[in-house]
Design a protein around this motif. Structure first.
Motif, PDB file in Angstrom:
ATOM      1  N   PRO A  59      -3.499  -3.738  -0.629  1.00  0.00           N
ATOM      2  CA  PRO A  59      -2.664  -4.943  -0.765  1.00  0.00           C
ATOM      3  C   PRO A  59      -3.411  -6.133  -1.360  1.00  0.00           C
ATOM      4  CG  PRO A  59      -2.188  -3.856   1.299  1.00  0.00           C
ATOM      5  CD  PRO A  59      -3.343  -3.113   0.694  1.00  0.00           C
ATOM      6  N   HIS A  63       0.892  -1.139   0.000  1.00  0.00           N
ATOM      7  CA  HIS A  63       0.000   0.000   0.000  1.00  0.00           C
ATOM      8  C   HIS A  63       0.933   1.193   0.000  1.00  0.00           C
ATOM      9  CE1 HIS A  63      -3.489   2.422   0.450  1.00  0.00           C
ATOM     10  NE2 HIS A  63      -3.067   2.923   1.586  1.00  0.00           N
ATOM     11  N   ASP A 109       3.822  -5.441   0.902  1.00  0.00           N
ATOM     12  CA  ASP A 109       3.268  -6.118  -0.269  1.00  0.00           C
ATOM     13  C   ASP A 109       3.321  -7.626  -0.098  1.00  0.00           C
ATOM     14  OD1 ASP A 109       2.637  -4.000  -2.369  1.00  0.00           O
ATOM     15  OD2 ASP A 109       4.622  -3.433  -1.717  1.00  0.00           O
TER      16      ASP A 109
END
Length: 762
Positions: free
Chosen positions: A635, A95, A661
């Protein structure tokens, strides 16, 4: 039954495929042992056991096979789930944040990692010597000149005996057979001793056993001269294997020599020289110009060009100053630096890289596992074929017994699988070492093999395609000069750690601006900052907040909007009652990003940016780089898109910072962490790019393809030579000594070919 525990050992003198096979088989049969992983290339053995076994008995078993063994630093209890199949049967063995981003400083407790694994435990030399004497140990470590090793001395002795036998045969032909038998026994006795120990430990079809049968059989059929020659050539081949294996190991271990032994510790305003390994986290060291940096750390004061080539492969020195991270083993350029130590010696970047590569060498690629399974049946089959060749022609077609037994013995030697089973691990080990020296870290052969199949790469934006920190791109003047705009803005931001503030201060420093002092500074939550500078009231903040103080003209608004459309964040400066100017900032693409992406597309790889940033900013970066963009993603969205790419038939590599991630990195066929040596970057994904160059993604894929070509060449060499000599032996063109060349010669050729991967690609 106790909890499952892993123990890791350094095994000295393990140079060929049969070594790993014997050790694996013997230890796997020990009580309490659940799994064994033996790596010839790194010279290590990892044992998983349930705690009920006798570790001393395991060490004794390995020592009995003729190897020196020492336990490395202990490991924590192993995870209960099954690990990757590492049975070494016959192995050579985001994110995204916005422009007001967050700090990328990560701290990680390494208490649960074995970072001392490179500090090999001292041996009791006297005990080791005694054991070697008992067990015919000629697998001494190849650490010095080859002629000083036990293998080297045995080979020289056997060669001298063979020369003497030829001299005796010339002078006294009548006793020539006995002279050659004596010369043969000089080298064969240690070989036969190892063959017996291996057979008792569960490996009856070892190369030593095949060699012993062939040599004794040759004597029985009155071919003692060839028997002595074959034994000598076998020892030469083993010696060359040892030299080559040692070179492969040293290629990565040599990294550890880059870290200086001493450091200048700063305490109470004074410096003193101490051992680098004694530096504690938090200590301050002084690094003089031209010195190697003795620990990972953060620069407290000073600015200098740092040569990071030893760690990252970056050929151009990198300019670093206060707050920047430096690595142990890199070279300070032109100015003294004060550095705060952030990692102990056993935990610095180089130590972790070496450990990562050694562990990766124990993880088998699919091709390697297939060849291991193949070799389990291959060697017994060769023995059966050799026996049939020896007995069927005399029994069925009245062939001469001596002739066909001779051919059967030659086939025994031709059929040894050493060259075949080392063809893959030797190439993978060299490739992993080569990659590590260039800052490309891959966690095992499976990852290396998969990279070559990648057809799509999904990359994050911030910190991956971009630097991860904003830079001043434009200074707009409305009522003041560019210098005044930067001067007053920098005065307001002095002391702030906000990324935008740091960008403004960096630009002011770059332009050589003297920054005046500010007083009565106040932060206006989410709107900007105000202070008094040289008697004037100054405000720096968002265009909206500035517009509430002083109306912006249509032209000014249009210029700011155009900058926003380019994905830039704009801060407006007001001095007194005057709209002075504006500063635009953006997290710019890495210098090599465009070239790195082009290298991927030129090879037919589809690329896409996956970012949590706003669409406007993402599109601006995407257009600049010429890349497909998917923005404003959570994500789970990134994970979903990776899955969509895979379902469309693509093999996907996900490149990110290795931190936020995780779902997408785990979902991808290969997860690649982009980071400057942080713990997370090294340990989260399947692979890590230490230096953070986008072009290194293409370099990883190219390294994989180069490795797979090398493996194909090795398999062709191994099987091709055996096929040629098999035919020539059966038709009577070649005999025993060419047969041993088909084995040891092929093994040496395969190893030398694999070592070509240590050189940078042309």
């Amino acid at each position: 039954m106790g909890e499952t525990v892993e123990k890791r050992y350094r095994v000295e003198g393990m140079d060929c495929a049969s070594c790993a096979a014997k050790i694996d088989t013997a230890v796997r049969r020990m009580p309490g042992v659940e799994d064994v992983s033996v790596s010839v290339t790194s010279g290590t053995m990892t044992v998983r056991h349930d705690g009920s076994g006798d570790l001393a008995a395991i060490e004794k078993k390995v020592t009995g096979l003729g190897y020196a063994v020492s336990q490395l630093a202990g490991r924590q209890p192993a995870a209960p789930h099954a690990t990757e199949d590492t049975h070494t049967c016959c192995s050579h063995d985001d994110h995204e944040h916005d422009h007001h981003g967050h700090s990328h400083q990560h701290e990680h407790d390494h208490g649960d990692h074995d970072h001392g694994s490179h500090a090999h435990h001292d041996h009791d030399d006297a005990k080791a010597d005694a054991l070697e004497g008992l067990h015919g140990h000629d697998h001494a470590p190849m650490t010095g000149p080859w002629w000083q090793s036990r293998k080297g001395r045995l080979t020289i002795l056997s060669g001298a005996a063979l020369v003497i036998a030829y001299a005796v045969a010339h002078l006294l032909p009548a006793i020539a057979p006995y002279a050659f038998i004596a010369a043969m026994l000089m080298g064969l006795i240690p070989i036969a001793r190892r063959a017996v120990m291996a057979a008792l430990s569960g490996t009856p079809f070892s190369i030593e056993m095949l060699m012993t049968i062939a040599a004794v059989g040759a004597v029985i059929i009155n071919a003692s001269e060839e028997a002595a020659t074959v034994v000598f050539l076998f020892l030469v081949g083993e010696l060359l294997e040892g030299v080559a294996a040692g070179k492969a190991r040293q290629s990565i271990q040599s990294l550890t020599t880059l870290v200086p032994k001493n450091a200048l510790l700063e305490e109470n305003g004074k410096t003193r020289e101490v051992l680098a390994e004694t530096l504690a986290v938090g200590a301050t060291i002084l690094v003089r110009p031209g010195d190697r940096i003795s620990a990972d750390g953060t620069i407290l004061s000073g600015e200098s060009a740092i040569d990071e080539a030893p760690v990252t492969g970056e050929s151009t020195p990198v300019r670093k100053g206060e707050g920047d991270t430096v690595f142990a083993g890199t070279v300070n350029g032109d100015a003294a630096l004060r550095v705060k130590v952030t990692a102990a010696a056993a935990d610095n970047t180089i130590a972790r890289v070496v450990r990562l590569v050694e562990e990766a060498q124990e993880s088998k690629a699919p091709t390697e596992r297939f060849i291991d399974r193949f070799s389990r049946y291959y060697t017994p089959a060769v023995v059966v074929v050799a026996a049939l060749v020896a007995v069927l022609p005399p029994l069925v077609a009245q062939g001469a017994w001596d002739e066909w037994i001779y051919k059967g013995l030659a086939i025994l030697l031709i059929g040894c699988p050493c060259a075949l089973v080392i063809s893959t691990p030797a190439a993978i080990a060299a490739s992993l070492s080569s990659g590590a020296r260039r800052g490309l870290l891959l966690k095992g052969g499976a990852v290396l093999e998969m990279l070559g199949k990648v057809t799509a790469v999904a990359l994050d934006k911030t910190g991956t395609l971009t630097e991860g920190k904003p830079k001043v791109t434009d200074v707009i003047t409305f009522g003041s000069s560019e210098t005044d705009v930067l001067t007053y803005a920098a005065a307001l931001e002095t002391g702030s750690s906000h990324p935008l503030a740091l960008a403004i201060l960096a630009r002011a420093t770059e332009d050589g601006i003297n920054i005046p002092a500010a007083s009565d500074a106040r932060a206006l939550g989410g709107r900007g900052v105000t202070a008094s500078v040289e008697g004037a009231s100054v405000f720096l903040g968002s265009p909206t907040a500035a517009g509430e103080r002083i109306p912006l003209s249509e032209d000014q608004t249009a210029r700011i909007s155009a900058l926003n459309d380019d994905g830039k964040t704009v801060s407006v400066l007001i001095i007194g009652d005057t709209l002075a100017g504006a500063i635009a900032m953006r997290d710019e693409p890495r210098d090599d990003a465009k070239a790195g992406l082009k290298a991927l597309t030129d090879n037919g790889v589809r690329i896409v940016m996956l970012t949590g940033d706003n669409s406007r900013t993402a599109r601006a970066i995407g257009e600049k780089l010429g890349i497909e963009v998917r923005a404003e993603l959570m994500p789970e969205d990134k994970q979903r898109i990776v899955g969509e790419l895979q379902r469309s038939g693509l093999t996907v590599a996900k490149v990110g910072d290795g931190i936020n991630d995780a779902p997408a990195l785990a979902a991808a066929d290969v997860g690649i962490a982009m980071g400057g040596g942080t713990d997370v970057a090294l340990e989260t994904a399947d692979a890590a790019i230490l230096h953070g160059r986008v072009s290194d993604v293409a370099a990883m894929i190219a390294l994989s393809k180069r490795t797979m070509r090398n493996i194909a060449q090795n398999i062709t060499i191994a099987l091709g030579l055996k096929a040629v000599f098999l035919v020539t032996t059966i038709v009577g063109i070649t005999g025993l000594w060419p047969a041993i060349l088909a084995d040891t010669g092929a093994t040496v050729l395969v190893t030398i070919n694999a070592l070509r991967l240590l050189r940078p690609a042309s």
